[in-house]
Design a protein around this motif. Sequence first.
Motif, short mmCIF file in Angstrom:
data_model
loop_
_atom_site.label_atom_id
_atom_site.label_comp_id
_atom_site.label_asym_id
_atom_site.label_seq_id
_atom_site.Cartn_x
_atom_site.Cartn_y
_atom_site.Cartn_z
N ALA A 6 0.80 -1.23 0.00
CA ALA A 6 0.00 0.00 0.00
C ALA A 6 0.84 1.28 0.00
CB ALA A 6 -0.92 0.01 1.22
N MET A 7 2.15 1.15 0.08
CA MET A 7 3.01 2.33 0.22
C MET A 7 3.15 3.10 -1.08
SD MET A 7 6.16 1.03 2.56
CE MET A 7 5.89 0.29 4.15
N PRO A 8 2.98 4.43 -1.00
CA PRO A 8 3.19 5.26 -2.18
C PRO A 8 4.68 5.44 -2.51
CG PRO A 8 2.61 6.61 -0.30
CD PRO A 8 2.51 5.19 0.14
N GLU A 9 5.52 5.18 -1.51
CA GLU A 9 6.98 5.24 -1.62
C GLU A 9 7.53 4.48 -0.41
OE1 GLU A 9 8.96 9.02 -0.65
OE2 GLU A 9 6.99 9.83 -0.12
N PRO A 10 8.81 4.10 -0.42
CA PRO A 10 9.35 3.42 0.78
C PRO A 10 9.19 4.32 2.02
CG PRO A 10 10.84 3.17 -1.07
CD PRO A 10 9.79 4.17 -1.50
N LEU A 11 8.69 3.72 3.10
CA LEU A 11 8.40 4.47 4.32
C LEU A 11 9.13 3.89 5.51
CD1 LEU A 11 4.50 4.81 3.99
CD2 LEU A 11 6.24 6.49 3.35
#
Length: 154
Positions: free
Chosen positions: A23-28
Amino acid sequence: MNDLTISPSGVDMDDLLSDWEWAMPEPLRPVLLTAMGDVFAQGESGAVYFIDMVEGMIKSVADDGPSFQSLLSDTKFVTDHMFPSRIIQLRNAGKLLAPNHVYSHAQPLVLGGNDDTDNVEVTDVSVHVGIHGQIHRQVKDLPDGASIDSIKIE
């Protein structure tokens, strides 16, 4: 703020969100863990996101760290994301947090659980975040009200 968050000491912050990568829009990377089991995480872009365990969503809340720090002084933001009155209610019911633990619905709401005190338990934060990530990944494409025969937790 200490009553609304938990210390990351002893939590594997590098692995905590591994079940949310879908679900991540970018690495978090987690930057703040709430007592209610939600996570604020910062992306490589500097943006800060709120990972909502109940809704199964990741929402942008700030463009950068300083903006996020400013939000933590906003009473409405804190109330909407950290639920201080709910924490007081749970503590008054005798549910106290141990280190590395958060409040978690025994039967997740997405699986038909009720949002009442009897359905809330104290759970290890890594277990809580991981299970919710796995459940939300498996139900994300189902229509509201769909019957769920089984969920696989690894």
